[in-house]
Design a protein around this motif. Sequence first.
Motif, PDB file in Angstrom:
ATOM      1  N   GLU A 126       0.260   4.790  -0.056  1.00  0.00           N
ATOM      2  CA  GLU A 126      -0.525   5.136   1.079  1.00  0.00           C
ATOM      3  C   GLU A 126      -0.350   5.315   2.100  1.00  0.00           C
ATOM      4  OE1 GLU A 126      -2.400   3.193  -0.846  1.00  0.00           O
ATOM      5  OE2 GLU A 126      -2.898   4.097  -2.522  1.00  0.00           O
ATOM      6  N   GLN A 127      -0.115   4.302   2.618  1.00  0.00           N
ATOM      7  CA  GLN A 127       0.559   3.436   4.059  1.00  0.00           C
ATOM      8  C   GLN A 127       2.444   4.158   3.598  1.00  0.00           C
ATOM      9  OE1 GLN A 127      -1.863   2.751   7.249  1.00  0.00           O
ATOM     10  NE2 GLN A 127      -3.223   3.810   5.368  1.00  0.00           N
ATOM     11  N   TYR A 169       0.428   3.991   8.093  1.00  0.00           N
ATOM     12  CA  TYR A 169       1.111   5.226   8.154  1.00  0.00           C
ATOM     13  C   TYR A 169       1.894   6.031   8.781  1.00  0.00           C
ATOM     14  CZ  TYR A 169       1.736   9.461   5.962  1.00  0.00           C
ATOM     15  OH  TYR A 169       2.172  11.247   5.725  1.00  0.00           O
ATOM     16  N   ASP A 212      -4.750   3.995   9.129  1.00  0.00           N
ATOM     17  CA  ASP A 212      -3.945   4.962   9.163  1.00  0.00           C
ATOM     18  C   ASP A 212      -2.270   4.005   9.964  1.00  0.00           C
ATOM     19  OD1 ASP A 212      -3.970   5.756   6.655  1.00  0.00           O
ATOM     20  OD2 ASP A 212      -5.682   8.148   7.009  1.00  0.00           O
ATOM     21  N   SER A 247       0.774  -0.947  -0.137  1.00  0.00           N
ATOM     22  CA  SER A 247       0.045  -0.121  -0.402  1.00  0.00           C
ATOM     23  C   SER A 247       0.661   1.235   0.710  1.00  0.00           C
ATOM     24  CB  SER A 247      -0.508   0.133   0.749  1.00  0.00           C
ATOM     25  OG  SER A 247      -1.270   1.614   1.327  1.00  0.00           O
ATOM     26  N   PRO A 270       4.720   5.139   2.202  1.00  0.00           N
ATOM     27  CA  PRO A 270       4.870   5.700   1.094  1.00  0.00           C
ATOM     28  C   PRO A 270       6.794   5.596   1.378  1.00  0.00           C
ATOM     29  CG  PRO A 270       4.844   7.242   2.839  1.00  0.00           C
ATOM     30  CD  PRO A 270       4.555   6.418   3.351  1.00  0.00           C
TER      31      PRO A 270
END
Length: 186
Positions: free
Chosen positions: A75-76, A153, A150, A73, A78
């Motif tokens: 998004e999680q 993240y 998140d 992912s 970067p």
Amino acid sequence: MAMAPVFLLLYIQDDIWLRGISLVIFAVAALTDFFDGYIARKYRVESKFGIFLDPLADKFLTIAGFVCLPFLSPEQFPWWAIVLIVIRDLGITGLRIFADRRNLTMQTRSSAKVKTAIQMIYLYTALLFGFLVLFGGGFGEMVRSVYELDLFYWGMIAVTAITVYSGIEYLAVNRKMFVTTAGKNA
């Protein structure tokens, strides 16, 4: 070191069996690395080459693990965070090699040990999660829903911050050694 690219290639596949095999390879590589160093120290059969190669093998495996994460992912996990971790780890490893070739010893700080522990806990958790997400049915959906929180993240941000901080601390603590060495070579 040879296991790291095999792990990486298998892990980024969206196949539960290949990803499972890759985790076994990762675990075997980590365990053999640990026991190799332990046995060498216990029986005092350490070599200069082994002392150099051991942390390098650790870095290869750790970097391979971190490089896998954005494939799960972006998004999680970067890419910019992965790049900072890789640059820090390779940079400090390069400085260690530089120091070692000049018979100098870089001072290690407790933050580096904390960084390693936090990186490993986070990395193992994220890699295991990336395997579990491939399960089907309600379990797979439940695991996938964790991404919406998140947590990974913000964990990645924390791991990156700790990693960069420990690199800056290494540079600050050892700067006199490198300035002195550079002045002698000028």
